[in-house]
Design an enzyme around this catalytic site. Sequence first.
Site, PDB file in Angstrom:
ATOM      1  N   HIS A   8      -2.657  -5.609  12.925  1.00  0.00           N
ATOM      2  CA  HIS A   8      -1.957  -5.251  11.683  1.00  0.00           C
ATOM      3  C   HIS A   8      -0.600  -5.949  11.603  1.00  0.00           C
ATOM      4  O   HIS A   8       0.459  -5.319  11.518  1.00  0.00           O
ATOM      5  CB  HIS A   8      -1.786  -3.741  11.564  1.00  0.00           C
ATOM      6  CG  HIS A   8      -1.583  -3.286  10.140  1.00  0.00           C
ATOM      7  ND1 HIS A   8      -1.909  -2.022   9.704  1.00  0.00           N
ATOM      8  CD2 HIS A   8      -1.084  -3.934   9.043  1.00  0.00           C
ATOM      9  CE1 HIS A   8      -1.621  -1.902   8.411  1.00  0.00           C
ATOM     10  NE2 HIS A   8      -1.118  -3.054   7.996  1.00  0.00           N
ATOM     11  N   GLY A  16       0.815  -1.197   0.000  1.00  0.00           N
ATOM     12  CA  GLY A  16       0.000   0.000   0.000  1.00  0.00           C
ATOM     13  C   GLY A  16       0.853   1.252   0.000  1.00  0.00           C
ATOM     14  O   GLY A  16       1.976   1.258   0.523  1.00  0.00           O
ATOM     15  N   ARG A  39     -10.627  -9.929 -16.050  1.00  0.00           N
ATOM     16  CA  ARG A  39      -9.561 -10.546 -16.835  1.00  0.00           C
ATOM     17  C   ARG A  39      -9.638 -12.053 -16.632  1.00  0.00           C
ATOM     18  O   ARG A  39     -10.382 -12.540 -15.781  1.00  0.00           O
ATOM     19  CB  ARG A  39      -8.185 -10.020 -16.438  1.00  0.00           C
ATOM     20  CG  ARG A  39      -7.735 -10.377 -15.031  1.00  0.00           C
ATOM     21  CD  ARG A  39      -6.339  -9.827 -14.758  1.00  0.00           C
ATOM     22  NE  ARG A  39      -5.773 -10.288 -13.514  1.00  0.00           N
ATOM     23  CZ  ARG A  39      -5.940  -9.710 -12.345  1.00  0.00           C
ATOM     24  NH1 ARG A  39      -6.704  -8.629 -12.254  1.00  0.00           N
ATOM     25  NH2 ARG A  39      -5.373 -10.204 -11.245  1.00  0.00           N
TER      26      ARG A  39
END
Length: 313
Positions: A275, A72, A172
């Site tokens: 996290h 990120g 896709r």
Amino acid sequence: MTYEVWLPFRPDDLDGLPEELNYRFWNGEQEFPADPADCAFYVVPYMQPSDVSVRPMADMTSVQVVQTLSAGIDHVQPGLGLLPQGVRLCNARGVHDASTAELTLTLILASLRGIPDFVRGQDREEWRSGFRPALADKTVLIVGYGAVGSAIEDRLAPFELARVARVARSARETARGPVHPITALPELLPEADVVVLITPLTEQTKGLAGADFLARMKDGALLVNVARGGVVDTKALLAELESGRIRAALDVTDPEPLPPGHPLWHAPGVLISPHVGGPTSAFLPRAKRLLVDQLNRFVNREPLRNVVLTTGS
């Protein structure tokens, strides 16, 4: 001309760095190691707050490359407008695939099989037996089918799933099957027993898992967020959790870190990890390989890997 590189690792700890560069060690300390104006290649400290990561960027008037150690880039976005034109921003695609995929599978299995309840029972010396759902025969929906999403599917493969559905920004085909566009979520959500969020946090994905998204999930489904906390509308999630209709396993939250007293801590059916998708023993060797490769490419004027954007374009 000798270019300066700011690294969050000691240069002696990275084998294969090009000798032509001048290295400065900086991992978010208050004092800068040198004048930021001389930095040509800035490797952003890992797991530091956004304000720390961005702090030197306004003065990096000679910088050519900003390299994150995360997939990120939202933590450096506030500083991008401070940079000169033509700066390449590169992310760490590939560095966290194994660690994040491992944690995703851990959260899914722990939630389905009731591991948190077993731990609480062990603490109280209680034998909490009973029927638990298995991962086998479930349908898993992966929202954000990039490198990490693919690595998650790799680890789901042996678990005899009924189906894996894949969603990305656009449709896709892959060797495993179709990747559906994000517009297909309303049709796919009601079919999924487990919904995994691994999409980047952007203006388009902020609050993606809001009230309508969550309402479309089937009764008893599990939401797993290993993306960013802001991808989920916390208020809407709390309403669903408190009703007992769905469950959640969250490695990221909004706000983050989750403050004491926040109702999400004790919401029914939620498992929270702090996290930790990326910071494991798998991180360091992969991060070092990426940096050595990128810096050699930089010196040799070869195309850099993982260029996400170029400022001013």
